[in-house]
Design a protein around this motif. Structure first.
Motif, PDB file in Angstrom:
ATOM      1  N   VAL A   8      -2.444   7.103   2.378  1.00 24.85           N
ATOM      2  CA  VAL A   8      -2.304   6.088   1.335  1.00 24.85           C
ATOM      3  C   VAL A   8      -3.428   5.079   1.560  1.00 24.85           C
ATOM      4  N   GLU A   9      -4.165   4.739   0.513  1.00 26.70           N
ATOM      5  CA  GLU A   9      -5.366   3.920   0.669  1.00 26.70           C
ATOM      6  C   GLU A   9      -5.126   2.454   0.324  1.00 26.70           C
ATOM      7  N   ARG A  10      -5.811   1.593   1.044  1.00 29.61           N
ATOM      8  CA  ARG A  10      -5.786   0.174   0.717  1.00 29.61           C
ATOM      9  C   ARG A  10      -6.518  -0.049  -0.597  1.00 29.61           C
ATOM     10  N   ASN A  46      11.280   2.482   0.512  1.00 22.30           N
ATOM     11  CA  ASN A  46      10.297   1.980  -0.442  1.00 22.30           C
ATOM     12  C   ASN A  46       9.108   1.429   0.329  1.00 22.30           C
ATOM     13  N   ILE A  47       7.932   1.793  -0.103  1.00 21.37           N
ATOM     14  CA  ILE A  47       6.718   1.403   0.606  1.00 21.37           C
ATOM     15  C   ILE A  47       6.588  -0.113   0.722  1.00 21.37           C
ATOM     16  N   ILE A  91       2.567   1.630   6.722  1.00 20.44           N
ATOM     17  CA  ILE A  91       2.010   2.364   5.584  1.00 20.44           C
ATOM     18  C   ILE A  91       0.772   3.147   6.010  1.00 20.44           C
ATOM     19  N   GLY A  92      -0.005   2.569   6.914  1.00 18.31           N
ATOM     20  CA  GLY A  92      -1.213   3.229   7.382  1.00 18.31           C
ATOM     21  C   GLY A  92      -0.951   4.534   8.119  1.00 18.31           C
ATOM     22  N   PHE A 118      -2.422  -4.973   0.119  1.00 12.86           N
ATOM     23  CA  PHE A 118      -2.239  -4.208  -1.111  1.00 12.86           C
ATOM     24  C   PHE A 118      -2.728  -2.774  -0.946  1.00 12.86           C
ATOM     25  N   PHE A 119      -1.924  -1.853  -1.505  1.00 17.66           N
ATOM     26  CA  PHE A 119      -2.222  -0.430  -1.435  1.00 17.66           C
ATOM     27  C   PHE A 119      -2.214   0.165  -2.849  1.00 17.66           C
TER      28      PHE A 119
END
Length: 288
Positions: free
Chosen positions: A110-112, A84-85, A93-94, A67-68
Motif C-alpha cells: 500500500v503506497e503513501r 479498517n486501514i 499499514i507499511g 495519508f495512503f
C-alpha cells in the motif's frame, strides 16, 4: 474556460487538457492488471500508457495522520486483514501488501499518497482525489508541501458545506469538483465565490429521467464555466451512476454503445476502469 478568471493559472492544466481532447479520459485508480493493484504508482503509469488524462485516487489516513492511496472498506479483499486501514498506524499499514498481487522477491505494498503523487510532479496530467474531504484541512497542508496545485483536483459532495468552508479558508485554491445528484444541488453551489475554486460538477444519473440528459441544462452548466464529469464505472451494488451508460455495457455491447451518448451530450470528462477503450473511441470520433 472552466473555473473563474481569478484562478486561471491554477486551472491552466485542466483547461489545456480539455482544449486538446474532449471528453477527458479519467482512469479509476489507474489500470490494475496482472501483478499491478489499483491506487499505486504502477497502476498510474499503466493508465497513462492507456491514454488517461486524469487518474482518480482514493485517499485513506492512518491514525497518526499519514495519508495512503487506498479505498478503505476493501481491506479483507485486497489486503487479507479484517481491520479498517484507518484504525492502523502508518507503521502497521507499511507492513501490508496486496496479497494476491505479490510475487517472488517483491511485495506489492500500500503506497503513501505523497510518494505516489510526487512521482508524477510536473507531468501534463492530473490526479482527482476522492474520499478525502473529511480529512481537510490536514490533507490540504500535506498537499501544499508537494507544490502540485495545478495537477490536483479535489472531489467533494455538493452537500458537504463544512468541507467547502474549509476550502474557502485554505490559502491554496485547489480545483474542486462537486458531486451532484440534482439541479437544486448545483444551484446551491458557490459558483461565484472566488474563495472556492469550483471548476466542475460530477453528475450522477440513476435513470433517463435525470435532468442531465436535457441539452439546455448541460448548456447552462457550461455557461457557468463548469466542467461536466460523469462516472461510467459498474458498481457491485447495481446502482447506476449514469443511467447504465457504463463499463459493463462497453464490454458486453461495445464502447460506442456505452459512451457515444455521453459524447453527444457534450460531457467533458468520463471516469472509467477501461481507459484504453474510451481513449480509442475518442480517437476514432476525432478523425476527420
Amino acid at each position: 474556460m472552466f473555473g473563474a478568471d481569478t484562478h486561471a493559472e491554477t486551472n491552466g492544466l485542466l483547461n489545456r487538457l480539455v482544449e486538446a481532447h474532449r471528453p477527458l479520459v479519467v482512469s479509476h485508480g489507474g489500470v490494475s492488471t496482472s501483478t499491478v493493484p489499483s491506487n499505486t504508482t504502477l497502476a498510474a503509469r499503466a493508465a497513462l500508457l492507456s491514454g488517461a488524462d486524469i487518474i482518480k485516487i482514493d485517499v485513506s489516513s492512518s491514525v497518526d495522520h499519514v495519508f495512503f492511496a487506498f479505498h478503505d472498506g476493501f481491506e479483507n479483499e485486497f489486503l487479507g486483514v479484517d481491520r479498517n486501514i484507518q484504525t492502523m498506524t502508518a507503521g502497521e499499514i507499511g507492513e501490508l501488501s496486496y496479497h494476491w498481487k505479490d510475487r517472488p522477491l517483491r511485495r506489492s505494498r500500500v503506497e503513501r499518497l505523497t510518494a505516489l503523487l510526487g512521482e508524477f510532479r510536473g507531468r501534463p496530467f492530473m490526479f482527482a482525489l476522492d474520499r478525502s474531504w473529511w480529512r481537510w484541512p490536514t490533507l490540504l497542508r500535506v498537499l501544499d508541501g508537494l507544490g502540485m496545485a495545478e495537477q490536483v483536483l479535489l472531489k467533494v459532495p455538493a452537500w458537504e458545506a463544512q468541507a467547502l468552508e474549509k476550502l474557502r479558508q485554505h490559502r491554496t485554491k485547489y480545483p474542486v469538483l462537486a458531486i451532484c445528484y440534482t439541479l437544486d444541488e448545483v444551484r446551491a453551489l458557490p459558483i461565484h465565490d472566488d474563495e472556492i475554486n469550483l471548476v466542475g460538477v460530477e453528475l450522477i444519473a440513476h435513470d433517463d429521467d435525470s435532468p442531465w440528459f436535457d441539452d439546455s441544462v448541460m448548456e447552462q452548466l457550461h455557461r457557468d464555466h463548469l466542467l461536466t464529469w460523469v462516472n461510467s464505472e459498474t458498481l457491485t451494488t447495481g446502482i447506476p451512476l449514469f443511467a447504465g451508460n457504463d463499463d459493463e455495457k462497453a464490454v458486453a455491447e461495445s464502447p460506442s454503445a456505452a459512451w457515444s451518448r455521453l459524447f453527444d451530450l457534450g460531457v467533458d470528462a468520463v471516469q472509467t476502469e477501461l481507459p484504453w477503450l474510451l481513449y480509442h473511441l475518442r480517437s476514432r470520433r476525432e478523425l476527420p
